[in-house]
Design a protein around this motif. Sequence first.
Motif, PDB file in Angstrom:
ATOM      1  N   LYS A 283       0.847  -1.194   0.000  1.00 59.02           N
ATOM      2  CA  LYS A 283       0.000   0.000   0.000  1.00 59.02           C
ATOM      3  C   LYS A 283       0.876   1.235   0.000  1.00 59.02           C
ATOM      4  O   LYS A 283       1.812   1.328   0.769  1.00 59.02           O
ATOM      5  CB  LYS A 283      -0.922  -0.028   1.208  1.00 59.02           C
ATOM      6  N   ASP A 284       0.538   2.169  -0.885  1.00 58.55           N
ATOM      7  CA  ASP A 284       1.315   3.402  -0.965  1.00 58.55           C
ATOM      8  C   ASP A 284       0.466   4.629  -0.654  1.00 58.55           C
ATOM      9  O   ASP A 284       0.870   5.747  -0.904  1.00 58.55           O
ATOM     10  CB  ASP A 284       1.975   3.543  -2.334  1.00 58.55           C
ATOM     11  N   GLY A 285      -0.728   4.428  -0.130  1.00 58.57           N
ATOM     12  CA  GLY A 285      -1.603   5.540   0.204  1.00 58.57           C
ATOM     13  C   GLY A 285      -2.586   5.868  -0.892  1.00 58.57           C
ATOM     14  O   GLY A 285      -3.632   6.428  -0.635  1.00 58.57           O
ATOM     15  N   LEU A 286      -2.275   5.499  -2.126  1.00 57.07           N
ATOM     16  CA  LEU A 286      -3.176   5.752  -3.246  1.00 57.07           C
ATOM     17  C   LEU A 286      -3.687   4.459  -3.860  1.00 57.07           C
ATOM     18  O   LEU A 286      -4.873   4.285  -4.076  1.00 57.07           O
ATOM     19  CB  LEU A 286      -2.470   6.570  -4.335  1.00 57.07           C
ATOM     20  N   ASN A 287      -2.766   3.565  -4.144  1.00 56.83           N
ATOM     21  CA  ASN A 287      -3.119   2.310  -4.805  1.00 56.83           C
ATOM     22  C   ASN A 287      -2.612   1.135  -3.992  1.00 56.83           C
ATOM     23  O   ASN A 287      -1.578   1.222  -3.355  1.00 56.83           O
ATOM     24  CB  ASN A 287      -2.485   2.244  -6.195  1.00 56.83           C
ATOM     25  N   ASP A 288      -3.359   0.056  -4.063  1.00 56.89           N
ATOM     26  CA  ASP A 288      -2.902  -1.188  -3.464  1.00 56.89           C
ATOM     27  C   ASP A 288      -2.424  -2.071  -4.612  1.00 56.89           C
ATOM     28  O   ASP A 288      -3.163  -2.325  -5.550  1.00 56.89           O
ATOM     29  CB  ASP A 288      -4.044  -1.898  -2.730  1.00 56.89           C
ATOM     30  N   GLU A 289      -1.168  -2.499  -4.536  1.00 55.84           N
ATOM     31  CA  GLU A 289      -0.618  -3.327  -5.603  1.00 55.84           C
ATOM     32  C   GLU A 289      -0.433  -4.752  -5.100  1.00 55.84           C
ATOM     33  O   GLU A 289       0.216  -4.989  -4.088  1.00 55.84           O
ATOM     34  CB  GLU A 289       0.720  -2.761  -6.072  1.00 55.84           C
TER      35      GLU A 289
ATOM     36  N   TYR B 212     -10.801  -7.242  -6.887  1.00 58.02           N
ATOM     37  CA  TYR B 212      -9.571  -6.524  -7.218  1.00 58.02           C
ATOM     38  C   TYR B 212      -9.445  -6.480  -8.731  1.00 58.02           C
ATOM     39  O   TYR B 212      -9.396  -7.518  -9.389  1.00 58.02           O
ATOM     40  CB  TYR B 212      -8.358  -7.224  -6.593  1.00 58.02           C
ATOM     41  N   LYS B 213      -9.404  -5.277  -9.282  1.00 61.08           N
ATOM     42  CA  LYS B 213      -9.294  -5.107 -10.742  1.00 61.08           C
ATOM     43  C   LYS B 213      -7.832  -5.001 -11.138  1.00 61.08           C
ATOM     44  O   LYS B 213      -7.065  -4.273 -10.516  1.00 61.08           O
ATOM     45  CB  LYS B 213     -10.064  -3.873 -11.185  1.00 61.08           C
ATOM     46  N   VAL B 214      -7.476  -5.750 -12.179  1.00 60.57           N
ATOM     47  CA  VAL B 214      -6.095  -5.782 -12.642  1.00 60.57           C
ATOM     48  C   VAL B 214      -6.099  -5.955 -14.157  1.00 60.57           C
ATOM     49  O   VAL B 214      -7.021  -6.535 -14.722  1.00 60.57           O
ATOM     50  CB  VAL B 214      -5.316  -6.929 -11.942  1.00 60.57           C
ATOM     51  N   THR B 215      -5.065  -5.432 -14.810  1.00 60.59           N
ATOM     52  CA  THR B 215      -4.928  -5.594 -16.249  1.00 60.59           C
ATOM     53  C   THR B 215      -4.108  -6.840 -16.529  1.00 60.59           C
ATOM     54  O   THR B 215      -3.037  -7.021 -15.961  1.00 60.59           O
ATOM     55  CB  THR B 215      -4.233  -4.365 -16.876  1.00 60.59           C
ATOM     56  N   LYS B 216      -4.636  -7.711 -17.381  1.00 62.02           N
ATOM     57  CA  LYS B 216      -3.918  -8.910 -17.809  1.00 62.02           C
ATOM     58  C   LYS B 216      -3.641  -8.792 -19.292  1.00 62.02           C
ATOM     59  O   LYS B 216      -4.463  -8.293 -20.043  1.00 62.02           O
ATOM     60  CB  LYS B 216      -4.763 -10.165 -17.559  1.00 62.02           C
ATOM     61  N   GLY B 217      -2.495  -9.276 -19.720  1.00 65.90           N
ATOM     62  CA  GLY B 217      -2.143  -9.234 -21.123  1.00 65.90           C
ATOM     63  C   GLY B 217      -1.190  -8.096 -21.421  1.00 65.90           C
ATOM     64  O   GLY B 217      -0.876  -7.284 -20.563  1.00 65.90           O
ATOM     65  N   VAL B 218      -0.733  -8.058 -22.684  1.00 66.06           N
ATOM     66  CA  VAL B 218       0.221  -7.039 -23.112  1.00 66.06           C
ATOM     67  C   VAL B 218      -0.269  -6.427 -24.418  1.00 66.06           C
ATOM     68  O   VAL B 218      -0.760  -7.127 -25.294  1.00 66.06           O
ATOM     69  CB  VAL B 218       1.622  -7.660 -23.315  1.00 66.06           C
ATOM     70  N   GLY B 219      -0.125  -5.111 -24.519  1.00 66.00           N
ATOM     71  CA  GLY B 219      -0.456  -4.412 -25.759  1.00 66.00           C
ATOM     72  C   GLY B 219      -1.924  -4.511 -26.111  1.00 66.00           C
ATOM     73  O   GLY B 219      -2.791  -4.298 -25.274  1.00 66.00           O
TER      74      GLY B 219
ATOM     75  N   LEU C  41      -9.015  -5.601 -18.762  1.00 63.76           N
ATOM     76  CA  LEU C  41      -9.241  -5.365 -17.347  1.00 63.76           C
ATOM     77  C   LEU C  41     -10.036  -6.547 -16.799  1.00 63.76           C
ATOM     78  O   LEU C  41     -11.096  -6.886 -17.325  1.00 63.76           O
ATOM     79  CB  LEU C  41     -10.007  -4.059 -17.134  1.00 63.76           C
ATOM     80  N   VAL C  42      -9.513  -7.183 -15.766  1.00 66.99           N
ATOM     81  CA  VAL C  42     -10.129  -8.370 -15.186  1.00 66.99           C
ATOM     82  C   VAL C  42     -10.453  -8.090 -13.725  1.00 66.99           C
ATOM     83  O   VAL C  42      -9.671  -7.457 -13.018  1.00 66.99           O
ATOM     84  CB  VAL C  42      -9.162  -9.574 -15.288  1.00 66.99           C
ATOM     85  N   SER C  43     -11.614  -8.560 -13.278  1.00 67.54           N
ATOM     86  CA  SER C  43     -11.993  -8.447 -11.867  1.00 67.54           C
ATOM     87  C   SER C  43     -11.709  -9.778 -11.187  1.00 67.54           C
ATOM     88  O   SER C  43     -12.363 -10.785 -11.461  1.00 67.54           O
ATOM     89  CB  SER C  43     -13.474  -8.100 -11.731  1.00 67.54           C
ATOM     90  N   LEU C  44     -10.703  -9.771 -10.312  1.00 72.53           N
ATOM     91  CA  LEU C  44     -10.350 -10.972  -9.557  1.00 72.53           C
ATOM     92  C   LEU C  44     -11.171 -11.022  -8.270  1.00 72.53           C
ATOM     93  O   LEU C  44     -11.458  -9.995  -7.672  1.00 72.53           O
ATOM     94  CB  LEU C  44      -8.864 -10.967  -9.207  1.00 72.53           C
ATOM     95  N   CYS C  45     -11.525 -12.220  -7.856  1.00 70.42           N
ATOM     96  CA  CYS C  45     -12.234 -12.432  -6.588  1.00 70.42           C
ATOM     97  C   CYS C  45     -11.230 -12.991  -5.590  1.00 70.42           C
ATOM     98  O   CYS C  45     -10.548 -13.983  -5.872  1.00 70.42           O
ATOM     99  CB  CYS C  45     -13.385 -13.409  -6.776  1.00 70.42           C
ATOM    100  N   LEU C  46     -11.137 -12.342  -4.427  1.00 68.30           N
ATOM    101  CA  LEU C  46     -10.157 -12.723  -3.412  1.00 68.30           C
ATOM    102  C   LEU C  46     -10.842 -13.087  -2.107  1.00 68.30           C
ATOM    103  O   LEU C  46     -11.826 -12.465  -1.718  1.00 68.30           O
ATOM    104  CB  LEU C  46      -9.196 -11.564  -3.150  1.00 68.30           C
TER     105      LEU C  46
END
Length: 165
Positions: free
Chosen positions: A49-55, A84-91, A96-101
């Motif tokens: 956590k950096d205060g803005l985004n959780d990576e 948790y939304k994350v980008t998968k793939g290149v170019g 944008l994928v929604s992961l379930c945690l």
Amino acid sequence: MGKSLLGKLGGIGIAIIVAIVFYVVRDKGEEKIEQAKAPDVGDCVYFEKDGLNDEAKDATCGDAKSSHKVVGDDGSCGTNETTYKVTKGVGSDDELVSLCLVLDAKKGDCFDINEEAKVVCADTKGQPSSLKVVSVAKAGGKCANPAQPLEYEKRNTLLCLAPNA
């Protein structure tokens, strides 16, 4: 002689600009590579956590740092699951994928409920935000007092959480 000095300075300036452009392009390329390595179903992560985004960062399931397990990647998360939304793939193949945690928890683990992070039980004993997993059962079960249920019905899992007293 003055013109050759100007020519040399101009050449140095162009070299600096090329180096800066190369650095920016390379940096963006590495970002895309990191995004392409987004977690898959079954992987475990913890969050920086950096205060803005959780990576999300890779973790070994069950270890002291691992706080969440990826249980789905289709966006249809169950009750109490974290999205948790994350980008998968290149170019052009990125999406944008929604992961379930869910919490990567076993009996005896402690979590800071404010941070959703696994913590060392001895270090957080008595803190109001620290909860301890006192049992893990199938969904629909009951928790012994004073534990409170955290049920992942879609995953058929019930975590019983009590104050880390």
